[in-house]
Design an enzyme around this catalytic site. Structure first.
Site, short mmCIF file in Angstrom:
data_model
loop_
_atom_site.label_atom_id
_atom_site.label_comp_id
_atom_site.label_asym_id
_atom_site.label_seq_id
_atom_site.Cartn_x
_atom_site.Cartn_y
_atom_site.Cartn_z
N LYS B 17 0.90 -1.14 0.23
CA LYS B 17 0.16 -0.27 0.19
C LYS B 17 0.70 1.31 0.00
CE LYS B 17 -3.35 -2.49 2.37
NZ LYS B 17 -4.85 -2.86 1.50
N CYS B 81 -6.85 -7.36 -15.68
CA CYS B 81 -5.49 -8.74 -14.85
C CYS B 81 -4.53 -8.53 -15.96
CB CYS B 81 -5.95 -9.25 -13.75
SG CYS B 81 -7.16 -9.22 -12.69
N GLY B 116 -9.76 0.41 -0.62
CA GLY B 116 -10.21 -0.96 -0.37
C GLY B 116 -11.79 -1.61 -0.50
N ARG B 188 -11.69 -14.49 8.59
CA ARG B 188 -12.52 -13.96 8.54
C ARG B 188 -12.81 -13.76 6.92
NH1 ARG B 188 -14.11 -9.13 5.84
NH2 ARG B 188 -12.24 -7.92 5.81
N CYS B 199 -7.94 -15.31 -0.48
CA CYS B 199 -7.87 -13.91 -1.36
C CYS B 199 -6.88 -12.85 -1.85
CB CYS B 199 -9.55 -13.18 -0.74
SG CYS B 199 -11.01 -13.99 -0.71
N CYS B 200 -6.26 -12.73 -2.71
CA CYS B 200 -5.23 -11.70 -3.23
C CYS B 200 -6.05 -10.69 -2.52
CB CYS B 200 -4.74 -11.77 -5.04
SG CYS B 200 -5.80 -10.74 -5.93
#
Ligand SMILES: [Zn+2]
Lengths: 134, 382
Positions: B17, B81, B116, B188, B199-200
Protein backbone atom coordinates in the site's frame (compact mmCIF):
# COMPACT_ATOMS: atom_id res chain seq x y z
CA UNK A 1 -25.89 16.12 -60.22
CA UNK A 2 -24.03 12.82 -60.08
CA UNK A 3 -25.38 9.85 -58.24
CA UNK A 4 -23.06 8.31 -55.69
CA UNK A 5 -23.54 5.49 -53.24
CA UNK A 6 -23.75 6.71 -49.70
CA UNK A 7 -22.72 4.50 -46.82
CA UNK A 8 -25.69 3.80 -44.55
CA UNK A 9 -25.35 5.00 -40.97
CA UNK A 10 -25.20 2.31 -38.35
CA UNK A 11 -27.48 3.21 -35.48
CA UNK A 12 -26.81 2.91 -31.76
CA UNK A 13 -28.87 0.33 -29.93
CA UNK A 14 -30.75 1.09 -26.74
CA UNK A 15 -29.82 -2.19 -25.15
CA UNK A 16 -30.07 -1.09 -21.55
CA UNK A 17 -33.58 0.32 -21.34
CA UNK A 18 -34.66 -2.12 -18.67
CA UNK A 19 -32.28 -3.21 -15.94
CA UNK A 20 -34.74 -5.73 -14.54
CA UNK A 21 -34.68 -9.28 -15.84
CA UNK A 22 -38.29 -9.86 -14.72
CA UNK A 23 -41.20 -9.38 -17.14
CA UNK A 24 -44.88 -10.15 -17.37
CA UNK A 25 -45.95 -12.94 -19.72
CA UNK A 26 -49.19 -14.91 -20.26
CA UNK A 27 -47.82 -17.54 -17.84
CA UNK A 28 -47.14 -14.88 -15.20
CA UNK A 29 -43.97 -13.13 -14.09
CA UNK A 30 -40.93 -14.79 -15.56
CA UNK A 31 -37.29 -14.10 -16.31
CA UNK A 32 -36.96 -12.27 -19.62
CA UNK A 33 -35.05 -14.07 -22.32
CA UNK A 34 -34.42 -13.64 -26.00
CA UNK A 35 -34.69 -16.26 -28.71
CA UNK A 36 -33.06 -16.02 -32.11
CA UNK A 37 -35.54 -16.55 -34.92
CA UNK A 38 -32.74 -17.52 -37.27
CA UNK A 39 -30.79 -20.18 -35.34
CA UNK A 40 -32.95 -20.79 -32.27
CA UNK A 41 -30.31 -19.81 -29.70
CA UNK A 42 -31.89 -18.76 -26.38
CA UNK A 43 -30.24 -16.16 -24.17
CA UNK A 44 -30.84 -14.42 -20.85
CA UNK A 45 -32.12 -10.83 -20.92
CA UNK A 46 -33.47 -8.45 -23.54
CA UNK A 47 -31.00 -8.90 -26.33
CA UNK A 48 -30.81 -7.23 -29.69
CA UNK A 49 -28.45 -9.55 -31.50
CA UNK A 50 -27.92 -13.29 -31.38
CA UNK A 51 -24.51 -14.07 -29.90
CA UNK A 52 -24.40 -17.28 -31.92
CA UNK A 53 -25.28 -16.26 -35.51
CA UNK A 54 -25.34 -12.41 -35.22
CA UNK A 55 -28.89 -12.23 -36.55
CA UNK A 56 -30.84 -9.23 -35.31
CA UNK A 57 -34.10 -11.12 -35.61
CA UNK A 58 -34.58 -11.98 -31.95
CA UNK A 59 -37.82 -12.22 -29.97
CA UNK A 60 -38.58 -11.62 -26.32
CA UNK A 61 -39.50 -14.87 -24.59
CA UNK A 62 -40.34 -16.06 -21.08
CA UNK A 63 -37.67 -18.28 -19.57
CA UNK A 64 -38.53 -21.39 -17.52
CA UNK A 65 -39.14 -20.79 -13.83
CA UNK A 66 -37.35 -23.96 -12.77
CA UNK A 67 -33.82 -25.27 -13.12
CA UNK A 68 -30.79 -26.71 -11.39
CA UNK A 69 -28.39 -24.87 -9.04
CA UNK A 70 -24.97 -25.26 -10.67
CA UNK A 71 -23.00 -23.59 -7.90
CA UNK A 72 -23.45 -20.99 -5.19
CA UNK A 73 -21.71 -18.92 -2.55
CA UNK A 74 -22.65 -16.75 0.40
CA UNK A 75 -21.06 -13.32 0.11
CA UNK A 76 -20.03 -11.94 3.50
CA UNK A 77 -18.46 -8.66 2.35
CA UNK A 78 -20.28 -5.49 1.35
CA UNK A 79 -23.31 -3.84 2.85
CA UNK A 80 -25.99 -6.45 2.10
CA UNK A 81 -25.27 -8.75 5.02
CA UNK A 82 -24.80 -12.38 4.06
CA UNK A 83 -25.97 -12.71 0.48
CA UNK A 84 -26.37 -16.13 -1.17
CA UNK A 85 -25.76 -15.96 -4.91
CA UNK A 86 -25.64 -18.76 -7.46
CA UNK A 87 -25.71 -19.85 -11.05
CA UNK A 88 -28.90 -21.57 -12.12
CA UNK A 89 -29.14 -23.68 -15.28
CA UNK A 90 -32.77 -23.22 -16.34
CA UNK A 91 -34.69 -26.15 -17.79
CA UNK A 92 -34.12 -24.88 -21.34
CA UNK A 93 -30.34 -24.76 -20.82
CA UNK A 94 -29.93 -21.01 -20.29
CA UNK A 95 -27.72 -20.09 -17.33
CA UNK A 96 -28.48 -17.14 -15.10
CA UNK A 97 -26.88 -15.56 -12.07
CA UNK A 98 -29.46 -15.28 -9.30
CA UNK A 99 -29.97 -14.41 -5.68
CA UNK A 100 -30.70 -17.62 -3.83
CA UNK A 101 -33.10 -17.67 -0.91
CA UNK A 102 -32.39 -20.46 1.52
CA UNK A 103 -35.21 -22.40 3.11
CA UNK A 104 -35.13 -25.43 5.37
CA UNK A 105 -33.15 -27.46 2.88
CA UNK A 106 -29.39 -26.78 2.85
CA UNK A 107 -28.13 -25.57 -0.53
CA UNK A 108 -26.06 -27.97 -2.59
CA UNK A 109 -24.93 -27.99 -6.22
CA UNK A 110 -27.24 -29.87 -8.60
CA UNK A 111 -30.37 -29.40 -6.47
CA UNK A 112 -33.61 -28.35 -8.21
CA UNK A 113 -34.59 -24.74 -7.70
CA UNK A 114 -37.54 -22.56 -8.67
CA UNK A 115 -38.15 -18.89 -9.30
CA UNK A 116 -39.67 -16.81 -6.54
CA UNK A 117 -40.83 -13.19 -6.69
CA UNK A 118 -41.30 -10.81 -3.79
CA UNK A 119 -42.44 -7.34 -4.92
CA UNK A 120 -39.46 -6.15 -6.98
CA UNK A 121 -37.10 -8.89 -5.83
CA UNK A 122 -36.68 -12.12 -7.68
CA UNK A 123 -34.66 -15.09 -6.53
CA UNK A 124 -34.42 -18.85 -6.75
CA UNK A 125 -35.20 -21.14 -3.87
CA UNK A 126 -35.00 -24.92 -3.40
CA UNK A 127 -37.88 -26.50 -5.34
CA UNK A 128 -40.79 -28.06 -3.50
CA UNK A 129 -39.94 -31.70 -2.95
CA UNK A 130 -36.20 -31.10 -2.42
CA UNK A 131 -35.25 -33.12 0.62
CA UNK A 132 -32.49 -32.80 3.14
CA UNK A 133 -29.53 -34.91 2.10
CA UNK A 134 -27.86 -36.42 5.14
CA UNK B 1 9.60 -15.06 -40.38
CA UNK B 2 9.59 -14.65 -36.67
CA UNK B 3 12.69 -13.57 -34.78
CA UNK B 4 13.83 -14.56 -31.31
CA UNK B 5 12.87 -12.14 -28.57
CA UNK B 6 14.60 -11.84 -25.22
CA UNK B 7 13.82 -10.27 -21.87
CA UNK B 8 17.09 -8.49 -21.01
CA UNK B 9 16.20 -6.78 -17.75
CA UNK B 10 13.52 -6.51 -15.08
CA UNK B 11 12.79 -4.22 -12.16
CA UNK B 12 9.91 -3.70 -9.77
CA UNK B 13 8.96 -2.03 -6.53
CA UNK B 14 7.82 -4.10 -3.54
CA UNK B 15 4.05 -4.52 -3.88
CA UNK B 16 2.04 -3.00 -1.05
CA UNK B 17 0.00 0.00 0.00
CA UNK B 18 1.93 2.99 -1.35
CA UNK B 19 -0.72 5.60 -0.61
CA UNK B 20 1.49 8.63 -1.21
CA UNK B 21 2.57 7.54 -4.72
CA UNK B 22 0.72 8.28 -7.95
CA UNK B 23 0.90 6.01 -11.00
CA UNK B 24 3.95 8.05 -12.03
CA UNK B 25 5.52 7.72 -8.60
CA UNK B 26 5.01 3.96 -8.60
CA UNK B 27 6.48 3.39 -12.07
CA UNK B 28 9.38 5.81 -12.56
CA UNK B 29 12.02 4.13 -10.39
CA UNK B 30 11.59 0.60 -11.83
CA UNK B 31 11.52 2.21 -15.27
CA UNK B 32 14.93 3.83 -14.69
CA UNK B 33 16.32 0.68 -13.06
CA UNK B 34 15.18 -1.56 -15.91
CA UNK B 35 16.71 0.73 -18.55
CA UNK B 36 20.02 0.96 -16.64
CA UNK B 37 20.13 -2.78 -15.95
CA UNK B 38 19.55 -3.53 -19.64
CA UNK B 39 22.62 -1.49 -20.47
CA UNK B 40 20.71 0.70 -22.91
CA UNK B 41 20.26 4.44 -23.35
CA UNK B 42 16.75 5.80 -23.42
CA UNK B 43 17.42 6.69 -27.08
CA UNK B 44 17.69 2.93 -27.81
CA UNK B 45 14.00 2.41 -26.91
CA UNK B 46 11.84 1.90 -30.00
CA UNK B 47 8.45 1.60 -28.29
CA UNK B 48 6.80 1.60 -24.87
CA UNK B 49 3.84 -0.62 -23.90
CA UNK B 50 2.00 0.14 -20.68
CA UNK B 51 -0.46 -2.20 -18.97
CA UNK B 52 -2.89 -0.69 -16.47
CA UNK B 53 -6.61 -0.82 -15.80
CA UNK B 54 -7.48 2.12 -13.59
CA UNK B 55 -4.75 4.67 -14.37
CA UNK B 56 -6.89 6.92 -16.54
CA UNK B 57 -6.03 8.72 -19.73
CA UNK B 58 -2.41 8.66 -21.00
CA UNK B 59 -0.98 6.83 -18.01
CA UNK B 60 2.04 5.67 -20.04
CA UNK B 61 2.80 9.13 -21.37
CA UNK B 62 2.55 10.65 -17.89
CA UNK B 63 5.15 8.17 -16.67
CA UNK B 64 7.50 8.44 -19.67
CA UNK B 65 7.59 12.22 -19.75
CA UNK B 66 9.17 12.22 -16.29
CA UNK B 67 12.33 10.74 -17.78
CA UNK B 68 12.07 12.47 -21.15
CA UNK B 69 11.21 9.27 -22.97
CA UNK B 70 8.97 10.48 -25.76
CA UNK B 71 8.67 10.52 -29.55
CA UNK B 72 8.50 6.74 -29.88
CA UNK B 73 5.09 5.04 -29.82
CA UNK B 74 3.60 4.64 -26.35
CA UNK B 75 0.71 2.20 -26.24
CA UNK B 76 -1.64 1.97 -23.24
CA UNK B 77 -3.17 -1.47 -22.80
CA UNK B 78 -6.21 -2.42 -20.70
CA UNK B 79 -7.09 -6.09 -20.39
CA UNK B 80 -7.97 -6.07 -16.69
CA UNK B 81 -5.61 -8.36 -14.70
CA UNK B 82 -4.06 -9.44 -18.00
CA UNK B 83 -3.11 -5.86 -18.97
CA UNK B 84 0.60 -6.13 -18.18
CA UNK B 85 1.01 -9.52 -19.87
CA UNK B 86 -0.96 -8.27 -22.86
CA UNK B 87 1.46 -5.33 -23.09
CA UNK B 88 4.35 -7.82 -23.15
CA UNK B 89 2.56 -9.82 -25.85
CA UNK B 90 2.24 -6.67 -27.98
CA UNK B 91 5.93 -5.83 -27.51
CA UNK B 92 6.88 -9.41 -28.36
CA UNK B 93 4.78 -9.26 -31.55
CA UNK B 94 6.47 -6.09 -32.76
CA UNK B 95 9.97 -7.39 -32.08
CA UNK B 96 9.37 -10.92 -33.37
CA UNK B 97 8.06 -9.47 -36.62
CA UNK B 98 11.25 -7.45 -36.98
CA UNK B 99 9.46 -4.10 -36.76
CA UNK B 100 11.45 -2.85 -33.77
CA UNK B 101 14.46 -3.95 -31.73
CA UNK B 102 13.96 -2.77 -28.16
CA UNK B 103 10.72 -2.27 -26.22
CA UNK B 104 10.08 -1.20 -22.66
CA UNK B 105 7.02 -2.74 -20.98
CA UNK B 106 5.55 -1.13 -17.87
CA UNK B 107 2.84 -2.69 -15.70
CA UNK B 108 1.42 -0.38 -13.06
CA UNK B 109 -1.64 -0.12 -10.82
CA UNK B 110 -2.74 1.84 -7.79
CA UNK B 111 -5.60 0.01 -6.08
CA UNK B 112 -5.41 1.96 -2.81
CA UNK B 113 -7.13 4.78 -4.73
CA UNK B 114 -10.38 2.85 -4.17
CA UNK B 115 -10.01 2.79 -0.39
CA UNK B 116 -10.36 -0.99 -0.05
CA UNK B 117 -13.05 -3.52 -0.94
CA UNK B 118 -13.35 -5.61 -4.06
CA UNK B 119 -12.21 -4.61 -7.54
CA UNK B 120 -14.58 -2.22 -9.34
CA UNK B 121 -16.14 -3.99 -12.35
CA UNK B 122 -17.95 -2.49 -15.34
CA UNK B 123 -21.40 -1.21 -14.34
CA UNK B 124 -22.55 -1.97 -17.91
CA UNK B 125 -22.28 -5.69 -17.26
CA UNK B 126 -25.51 -7.57 -16.52
CA UNK B 127 -24.11 -9.72 -13.73
CA UNK B 128 -22.30 -6.78 -12.17
CA UNK B 129 -25.69 -5.05 -11.91
CA UNK B 130 -26.94 -8.21 -10.20
CA UNK B 131 -24.20 -7.92 -7.60
CA UNK B 132 -21.44 -10.21 -8.80
CA UNK B 133 -17.96 -9.56 -7.40
CA UNK B 134 -14.77 -11.42 -8.30
CA UNK B 135 -14.53 -13.29 -4.95
CA UNK B 136 -18.04 -14.67 -5.60
CA UNK B 137 -17.07 -15.94 -9.05
CA UNK B 138 -14.13 -17.86 -7.62
CA UNK B 139 -16.16 -18.95 -4.61
CA UNK B 140 -18.65 -20.59 -6.96
CA UNK B 141 -15.76 -22.32 -8.72
CA UNK B 142 -14.60 -23.53 -5.33
CA UNK B 143 -18.06 -24.78 -4.29
CA UNK B 144 -18.29 -26.74 -7.53
CA UNK B 145 -14.74 -28.09 -7.20
CA UNK B 146 -15.42 -29.31 -3.68
CA UNK B 147 -18.66 -30.87 -4.97
CA UNK B 148 -17.06 -32.73 -7.88
CA UNK B 149 -13.75 -33.82 -6.32
CA UNK B 150 -12.59 -35.05 -2.92
CA UNK B 151 -11.01 -31.65 -2.19
CA UNK B 152 -11.87 -29.94 1.12
CA UNK B 153 -11.60 -26.38 2.50
CA UNK B 154 -8.33 -27.53 4.12
CA UNK B 155 -6.92 -28.05 0.62
CA UNK B 156 -7.94 -24.53 -0.36
CA UNK B 157 -6.13 -23.29 2.74
CA UNK B 158 -2.98 -25.26 1.82
CA UNK B 159 -2.64 -23.13 -1.31
CA UNK B 160 -2.59 -19.97 0.82
CA UNK B 161 -0.14 -21.55 3.26
CA UNK B 162 2.25 -22.33 0.37
CA UNK B 163 1.85 -18.83 -1.07
CA UNK B 164 2.71 -17.24 2.28
CA UNK B 165 5.68 -19.56 2.73
CA UNK B 166 7.06 -18.47 -0.64
CA UNK B 167 6.19 -14.82 -0.06
CA UNK B 168 8.12 -14.84 3.20
CA UNK B 169 11.26 -15.36 1.10
CA UNK B 170 10.48 -12.56 -1.35
CA UNK B 171 11.40 -8.95 -0.49
CA UNK B 172 8.96 -7.78 -3.20
CA UNK B 173 5.93 -9.50 -1.60
CA UNK B 174 3.11 -7.62 0.14
CA UNK B 175 2.71 -10.40 2.76
CA UNK B 176 5.96 -11.69 4.25
CA UNK B 177 4.68 -13.75 7.16
CA UNK B 178 3.96 -17.48 7.08
CA UNK B 179 0.55 -18.81 8.09
CA UNK B 180 -1.16 -22.09 8.97
CA UNK B 181 -4.18 -24.03 7.72
CA UNK B 182 -5.97 -23.25 10.98
CA UNK B 183 -5.33 -19.52 10.68
CA UNK B 184 -6.55 -19.51 7.09
CA UNK B 185 -9.73 -21.46 7.85
CA UNK B 186 -10.55 -19.39 10.94
CA UNK B 187 -10.04 -16.04 9.23
CA UNK B 188 -12.85 -13.70 8.22
CA UNK B 189 -15.12 -15.18 5.57
CA UNK B 190 -15.32 -13.34 2.25
CA UNK B 191 -17.48 -15.58 0.05
CA UNK B 192 -18.01 -19.17 1.18
CA UNK B 193 -15.90 -21.29 1.12
CA UNK B 194 -13.22 -18.59 0.66
CA UNK B 195 -11.74 -16.79 3.67
CA UNK B 196 -9.67 -13.61 3.54
CA UNK B 197 -6.22 -15.29 3.20
CA UNK B 198 -7.61 -17.31 0.26
CA UNK B 199 -8.12 -14.00 -1.59
CA UNK B 200 -5.36 -11.81 -3.04
CA UNK B 201 -4.85 -8.50 -1.24
CA UNK B 202 -5.49 -4.99 -2.52
CA UNK B 203 -2.30 -3.11 -3.20
CA UNK B 204 -0.21 -0.91 -5.44
CA UNK B 205 2.68 -1.88 -7.65
CA UNK B 206 4.78 -1.34 -10.71
CA UNK B 207 7.08 -3.63 -12.67
CA UNK B 208 9.11 -3.04 -15.82
CA UNK B 209 10.84 -5.37 -18.26
CA UNK B 210 12.95 -4.60 -21.33
CA UNK B 211 12.52 -6.81 -24.39
CA UNK B 212 15.06 -6.99 -27.21
CA UNK B 213 15.64 -8.71 -30.51
CA UNK B 214 18.54 -11.14 -30.89
CA UNK B 215 20.32 -8.54 -33.02
CA UNK B 216 20.02 -5.86 -30.34
CA UNK B 217 21.01 -8.29 -27.63
CA UNK B 218 24.25 -9.14 -29.46
CA UNK B 219 24.97 -5.45 -29.95
CA UNK B 220 24.47 -4.94 -26.21
CA UNK B 221 27.14 -7.54 -25.48
CA UNK B 222 24.89 -10.26 -24.08
CA UNK B 223 23.76 -9.31 -20.63
CA UNK B 224 21.94 -12.16 -18.89
CA UNK B 225 18.66 -12.76 -20.68
CA UNK B 226 15.82 -15.19 -21.19
CA UNK B 227 14.25 -16.17 -24.51
CA UNK B 228 10.51 -15.78 -25.07
CA UNK B 229 9.65 -19.29 -26.24
CA UNK B 230 5.91 -18.65 -26.43
CA UNK B 231 3.53 -15.72 -26.13
CA UNK B 232 -0.18 -16.45 -26.35
CA UNK B 233 -3.20 -14.21 -25.83
CA UNK B 234 -6.78 -15.51 -25.92
CA UNK B 235 -10.12 -13.80 -25.32
CA UNK B 236 -13.12 -15.33 -23.59
CA UNK B 237 -15.86 -17.04 -25.60
CA UNK B 238 -19.47 -16.52 -24.59
CA UNK B 239 -21.62 -19.37 -23.27
CA UNK B 240 -25.35 -18.60 -22.94
CA UNK B 241 -25.91 -21.87 -21.15
CA UNK B 242 -23.83 -24.42 -19.27
CA UNK B 243 -20.18 -23.63 -18.61
CA UNK B 244 -17.93 -25.95 -16.65
CA UNK B 245 -16.48 -23.52 -14.13
CA UNK B 246 -13.73 -25.90 -13.04
CA UNK B 247 -12.49 -26.53 -16.59
CA UNK B 248 -11.89 -22.99 -17.84
CA UNK B 249 -11.40 -23.39 -21.58
CA UNK B 250 -9.56 -20.08 -21.97
CA UNK B 251 -6.68 -21.29 -19.78
CA UNK B 252 -6.71 -24.85 -21.19
CA UNK B 253 -6.58 -23.53 -24.76
CA UNK B 254 -3.93 -20.90 -24.05
CA UNK B 255 -1.69 -23.47 -22.35
CA UNK B 256 -2.11 -25.91 -25.23
CA UNK B 257 -1.11 -23.22 -27.74
CA UNK B 258 1.81 -22.02 -25.62
CA UNK B 259 3.23 -25.54 -25.24
CA UNK B 260 2.93 -26.05 -29.00
CA UNK B 261 4.67 -22.76 -29.75
CA UNK B 262 7.50 -23.41 -27.29
CA UNK B 263 7.89 -27.08 -28.17
CA UNK B 264 7.87 -28.09 -24.50
CA UNK B 265 5.37 -29.68 -22.15
CA UNK B 266 4.42 -29.40 -18.47
CA UNK B 267 7.17 -31.81 -17.39
CA UNK B 268 9.84 -29.49 -18.81
CA UNK B 269 8.85 -26.53 -16.63
CA UNK B 270 10.94 -25.65 -13.57
CA UNK B 271 8.62 -22.89 -12.39
CA UNK B 272 5.22 -21.38 -13.07
CA UNK B 273 3.81 -18.04 -12.00
CA UNK B 274 0.05 -18.54 -12.33
CA UNK B 275 -3.00 -16.40 -11.67
CA UNK B 276 -3.81 -17.42 -8.08
CA UNK B 277 -6.14 -14.49 -7.44
CA UNK B 278 -8.06 -16.86 -5.14
CA UNK B 279 -6.72 -20.15 -3.77
CA UNK B 280 -9.13 -22.36 -5.74
CA UNK B 281 -7.70 -20.98 -9.00
CA UNK B 282 -4.35 -22.63 -8.41
CA UNK B 283 -5.83 -26.14 -8.15
CA UNK B 284 -7.88 -25.65 -11.31
CA UNK B 285 -4.89 -24.29 -13.22
CA UNK B 286 -2.68 -27.24 -12.25
CA UNK B 287 -5.20 -29.25 -14.26
CA UNK B 288 -5.48 -26.74 -17.10
CA UNK B 289 -1.70 -26.83 -17.57
CA UNK B 290 -1.49 -30.62 -17.61
CA UNK B 291 0.37 -30.93 -14.30
CA UNK B 292 -2.48 -33.17 -13.09
CA UNK B 293 -5.52 -34.92 -14.51
CA UNK B 294 -8.84 -33.06 -14.14
CA UNK B 295 -10.04 -33.45 -10.54
CA UNK B 296 -6.58 -34.29 -9.25
CA UNK B 297 -4.93 -30.87 -9.00
CA UNK B 298 -5.56 -31.10 -5.29
CA UNK B 299 -3.14 -34.05 -4.99
CA UNK B 300 -0.23 -31.80 -5.99
CA UNK B 301 -0.75 -29.32 -3.16
CA UNK B 302 -1.25 -32.13 -0.62
CA UNK B 303 1.92 -33.90 -1.74
CA UNK B 304 4.08 -30.76 -1.86
CA UNK B 305 4.82 -31.23 -5.57
CA UNK B 306 4.51 -27.51 -6.35
CA UNK B 307 6.82 -25.99 -3.78
CA UNK B 308 10.61 -25.88 -3.50
CA UNK B 309 12.01 -29.38 -3.90
CA UNK B 310 8.90 -30.54 -5.79
CA UNK B 311 8.36 -31.29 -9.47
CA UNK B 312 7.71 -27.67 -10.45
CA UNK B 313 7.72 -24.63 -8.17
CA UNK B 314 4.43 -22.81 -8.61
CA UNK B 315 4.45 -19.13 -7.67
CA UNK B 316 7.93 -18.98 -6.12
CA UNK B 317 7.31 -15.23 -5.70
CA UNK B 318 4.37 -15.90 -3.38
CA UNK B 319 1.93 -15.39 -6.24
CA UNK B 320 -0.94 -12.97 -6.23
CA UNK B 321 -2.09 -14.35 -2.85
CA UNK B 322 1.10 -13.27 -1.12
CA UNK B 323 3.07 -11.00 -3.43
CA UNK B 324 -0.11 -9.01 -4.12
CA UNK B 325 -2.19 -8.23 -7.19
CA UNK B 326 -2.10 -4.65 -8.45
CA UNK B 327 -3.95 -5.79 -11.55
CA UNK B 328 -2.13 -4.04 -14.42
CA UNK B 329 1.28 -4.70 -12.85
CA UNK B 330 0.82 -8.39 -12.06
CA UNK B 331 1.59 -9.85 -15.50
CA UNK B 332 4.83 -7.89 -15.78
CA UNK B 333 5.85 -8.80 -12.22
CA UNK B 334 5.39 -12.49 -13.07
CA UNK B 335 7.80 -12.10 -15.97
CA UNK B 336 10.25 -10.24 -13.73
CA UNK B 337 10.17 -13.28 -11.40
CA UNK B 338 10.80 -15.62 -14.34
CA UNK B 339 13.70 -13.41 -15.46
CA UNK B 340 15.30 -13.40 -12.02
CA UNK B 341 14.80 -17.14 -11.52
CA UNK B 342 16.20 -18.11 -14.93
CA UNK B 343 19.16 -15.73 -14.59
CA UNK B 344 20.00 -16.87 -11.05
CA UNK B 345 19.12 -13.57 -9.34
CA UNK B 346 16.26 -14.73 -7.10
CA UNK B 347 18.15 -14.79 -3.83
CA UNK B 348 16.62 -16.83 -1.00
CA UNK B 349 13.86 -18.16 -3.24
CA UNK B 350 16.16 -19.21 -6.10
CA UNK B 351 15.07 -22.47 -7.78
CA UNK B 352 18.07 -24.72 -8.38
CA UNK B 353 19.10 -24.88 -12.06
CA UNK B 354 15.88 -23.35 -13.38
CA UNK B 355 15.78 -23.37 -17.20
CA UNK B 356 12.10 -23.19 -18.22
CA UNK B 357 9.43 -20.90 -16.79
CA UNK B 358 5.79 -20.24 -17.57
CA UNK B 359 3.68 -17.22 -16.62
CA UNK B 360 -0.14 -17.16 -16.78
CA UNK B 361 -2.56 -14.36 -16.06
CA UNK B 362 -6.26 -14.08 -16.82
CA UNK B 363 -8.37 -10.97 -16.75
CA UNK B 364 -11.81 -9.81 -16.07
CA UNK B 365 -15.26 -10.49 -14.78
CA UNK B 366 -17.67 -10.41 -17.69
CA UNK B 367 -21.08 -12.12 -17.83
CA UNK B 368 -21.10 -15.17 -20.09
CA UNK B 369 -17.30 -15.48 -20.29
CA UNK B 370 -15.02 -17.60 -18.16
CA UNK B 371 -12.54 -14.73 -18.27
CA UNK B 372 -12.19 -11.80 -20.61
CA UNK B 373 -8.55 -12.48 -21.41
CA UNK B 374 -5.80 -15.01 -20.78
CA UNK B 375 -2.10 -14.50 -21.50
CA UNK B 376 0.53 -17.23 -21.22
CA UNK B 377 4.28 -16.85 -21.75
CA UNK B 378 6.96 -19.53 -21.71
CA UNK B 379 10.61 -18.57 -21.23
CA UNK B 380 13.91 -20.41 -21.63
CA UNK B 381 17.17 -19.49 -19.92
CA UNK B 382 19.47 -18.17 -22.64
ZN1 LIG C 1 -28.92 -16.93 -34.00
Amino acid sequence: MTTTTEAPASQPIADMEADSLIGTFPEGQRLVGSQCNTCGCTMIGSRVVCSSCISRDVSRVALPSTGVLYSFTRIHVGTAGIRPLGYVDLDNGVRTLADIREGDVPLRPDMRVELGIDDDDWFFTPAAGEKRED
Amino acid sequence: MSENVFVISAAMIPFGKHRTSSYVGLAVSPLIDAIRDAGIEKSDVDAVYVGHSYGGMMTGQRICKEIGLGTVPTVNVDNACSSGATAIHEAWQAISQGLIDIAVVIGVEKLTQFGGGTLPLSPEDREVKQGIIMPAVYAMRATRYLHETDATPEDLALVSVKARKHGALNPFAQFRKETTVEEVLNARRVADPLTLPMCCPTGDGAAVVVLASERARKRLDSKPGIRVAASVLHSGHVAEGFRDMIKPEISYDSARDAYAMAGVGPKDLDMIELHDAFSIAELIYYEAFGLAEPGHGVDLIRDGKTTFGGDVVVNPSGGLLSKGHPVGASGVAQVAEAFWQLTDQAGARQIDKARWAMTHVTGGGTAGLDHGACTIHIFEAA
